[in-house]
Design a protein around this motif. Sequence first.
Motif, short mmCIF file in Angstrom:
data_model
loop_
_atom_site.label_atom_id
_atom_site.label_comp_id
_atom_site.label_asym_id
_atom_site.label_seq_id
_atom_site.Cartn_x
_atom_site.Cartn_y
_atom_site.Cartn_z
N ALA A 31 0.83 -1.20 0.00
CA ALA A 31 0.00 0.00 0.00
C ALA A 31 0.86 1.25 0.00
CB ALA A 31 -0.93 -0.01 1.21
N ALA A 32 1.97 1.22 0.75
CA ALA A 32 2.86 2.38 0.79
C ALA A 32 3.45 2.69 -0.58
CB ALA A 32 3.98 2.11 1.81
N LEU A 33 3.90 1.65 -1.28
CA LEU A 33 4.47 1.86 -2.61
C LEU A 33 3.40 2.34 -3.59
CD1 LEU A 33 6.84 -1.25 -2.90
CD2 LEU A 33 7.48 1.14 -2.50
N LEU A 34 2.17 1.84 -3.43
CA LEU A 34 1.08 2.28 -4.30
C LEU A 34 0.81 3.77 -4.11
CD1 LEU A 34 -1.17 1.41 -6.32
CD2 LEU A 34 -2.64 1.09 -4.32
N MET A 35 0.79 4.21 -2.85
CA MET A 35 0.54 5.63 -2.57
C MET A 35 1.69 6.50 -3.08
SD MET A 35 -1.02 5.33 1.30
CE MET A 35 -2.47 4.33 1.64
N LEU A 67 1.43 9.30 -6.01
CA LEU A 67 1.85 10.68 -5.78
C LEU A 67 2.83 11.14 -6.86
CD1 LEU A 67 1.95 13.21 -3.93
CD2 LEU A 67 3.82 12.08 -2.69
N GLY A 68 3.82 10.29 -7.18
CA GLY A 68 4.81 10.64 -8.21
C GLY A 68 4.18 10.82 -9.57
N ILE A 69 3.28 9.93 -9.93
CA ILE A 69 2.61 10.04 -11.23
C ILE A 69 1.76 11.30 -11.27
CG2 ILE A 69 0.93 8.96 -12.76
CD1 ILE A 69 1.93 6.24 -11.69
N GLY A 70 1.11 11.62 -10.14
CA GLY A 70 0.32 12.84 -10.08
C GLY A 70 1.16 14.08 -10.29
N LEU A 71 2.36 14.12 -9.69
CA LEU A 71 3.25 15.26 -9.90
C LEU A 71 3.61 15.42 -11.38
CD1 LEU A 71 5.63 14.79 -6.84
CD2 LEU A 71 4.25 16.83 -7.28
N GLY A 108 -6.61 9.52 -4.31
CA GLY A 108 -6.36 10.69 -3.48
C GLY A 108 -4.94 11.21 -3.61
N PHE A 109 -3.96 10.31 -3.55
CA PHE A 109 -2.57 10.73 -3.67
C PHE A 109 -2.26 11.20 -5.09
CE2 PHE A 109 -2.03 8.64 0.37
CZ PHE A 109 -1.01 9.38 0.96
N PHE A 110 -2.90 10.57 -6.06
CA PHE A 110 -2.70 11.02 -7.44
C PHE A 110 -3.22 12.44 -7.63
CE2 PHE A 110 -4.70 11.59 -11.61
CZ PHE A 110 -3.58 11.56 -12.41
N LEU A 111 -4.42 12.72 -7.13
CA LEU A 111 -5.01 14.05 -7.29
C LEU A 111 -4.19 15.10 -6.54
CD1 LEU A 111 -7.31 15.80 -8.37
CD2 LEU A 111 -8.62 15.22 -6.31
N GLY A 112 -3.76 14.78 -5.31
CA GLY A 112 -2.93 15.71 -4.56
C GLY A 112 -1.62 16.00 -5.26
N GLY A 113 -1.01 14.96 -5.84
CA GLY A 113 0.23 15.15 -6.59
C GLY A 113 0.01 16.00 -7.83
N ALA A 114 -1.13 15.81 -8.50
CA ALA A 114 -1.40 16.56 -9.72
C ALA A 114 -1.57 18.04 -9.43
CB ALA A 114 -2.66 16.02 -10.41
N GLY A 145 8.69 14.57 -9.72
CA GLY A 145 7.78 13.43 -9.72
C GLY A 145 8.46 12.14 -10.14
N ILE A 146 9.37 12.23 -11.11
CA ILE A 146 10.04 10.99 -11.54
C ILE A 146 10.94 10.48 -10.43
CG2 ILE A 146 12.15 11.91 -12.62
CD1 ILE A 146 9.87 9.19 -14.08
#
Length: 516
Positions: free
Chosen positions: A231-235, A239-243, A432-438, A455-456
């Motif tokens: 789960a940690a790696l998924l979050m 987040l990175g992909i969102g950035l 959620g982490f994707f949207l926050g990163g974006a 992000g990368i």
Amino acid sequence: MEFPADFSWRALFLGLGGAAVIAASSTYVALRLGALPWPTVFVAVASMAFLRPVGASLREINVAHTGMSAGGLVAGGVAFTLPGLWMADPEATLSAAQAFGAASTGALLGACFTAMVRRSFIEEQQLPYPMGTAAAETLLAGDSGGYKARVLFGSLGFSGVITALRDGFGVIPALVGNPATLGFWLSPMALGIGYIIGPLFMGSWLAGGVLAHGLFLPLGFRFGFFPSEGAALLMKNSLGIGLIVGAGMATLFRGMVRFVRRGRGLPLAGWKWSALTVAGGCALLTAVMGLSLPLSLLVVFGVWLCVIMAATLTGQTGIDPMEVFGILLVLFARWFFPLERSEAYLLAAVVAVATGLAGDALQDFKAGRVLGTNPFSQWLNEVGGGMVGAFVAVGALFIMKDAYGAMGPGTQLVAPQAFAVKSVVEGLFHGGFFLGGAITGMLLALLGIPAMTLGIGVYLPLFISTTAGIGGGVRLLVDKTGKRTDGNGTLIASGFLGGEGLVGVLIALLKVVTGG
């Protein structure tokens, strides 16, 4: 029609033939090993070997290798996405015609959108595009001989030996240290990439890795925020992909008028070219894949955004996560339209192929800028190589499915990127982490902070970032001392990239021949 002087029939035929060979081997490598080294330097050397003895210029050689390398990245887009459908449902129906329709549509869209943004990324922003720089340096040194040639080919040979000992014979390890905390990837290519892209982009890349692995993950585990390591790696990855996506959206919004209204691409780019690309893309998606017109429009504009993100990321880091872009568009499209399972994977393939081809084309355009090649000549060969690559990659994919059967973890065709696509398409993603990163990525990019490389760094394993960071640190020292050694430094770094890329492809071809 009169073609530019750089364009020739021998460059065309060599580019198309080379694209077929590279596409076939790249499909195998992507499915069997889950790795796809940039073929740029390899095909540059191969093109020089074939064409220089018959009196071809470096520009003509550049045109030839532009077409050759296109096959590899198109194959990557196919192999990194479509096998996920069979992993999700072994009985799923997917015809070769459907697969080729997606691959060829992606190749055409990628080529057309690349034509629109080439001038901005290559001439105006002057991004490093490390593999393109390495290819140009290789051709120039090989042509001139003397001291520069000794420097370049000495570093190329050193890098090739290290790669052979690591990947071919297993004599030296690929990783030193702890990959979860502080490890180093024994990769000359990573060092070279860090040096070529320079302190700014490399600094933000490394900062992202340190923040993610040195702060985000440890604190999350300490305070019990993550229910599991998975789960940690998924979050973290979300987040990175969102950035990356947020930074890409900011780049698109900030430069949309320049890209379209002013036609900042090849001479044929502009409002008419933009309208033709959108109309043609929608027609292909509607006729070939059976999508509705509104969905086709969304996909075309989504591919445009993803091409811009790929162009920026490839230019800054030499990394083109094409399957990630495919995932993003599928997730976005599902917010507005219900997608059947097969449609989702086919759309992911369209995007992955388009962004892969765009990254490859811009690496070659970077080399062409150094050599003074006519970009329209390169673009013609890129289109031809991309279409040949789509045909051969789809054929190779179905042949390998018939020969090996099942694909995915625990099989001979592990296809890890396609498995990642399958995991996300089937619902394993943290919104959620994707949207926050974006949102964060967009704000940072608008403030002038290189959020895409940040992000990368968040997304990639830290051991890759640390090795590339060493290269960026060396470049910083060179720049600070003021010594006029950067020319040799770039030559050495180019050799590091070229040696690992060249030997990596040769090892892959050997595995294809021997069945290893």
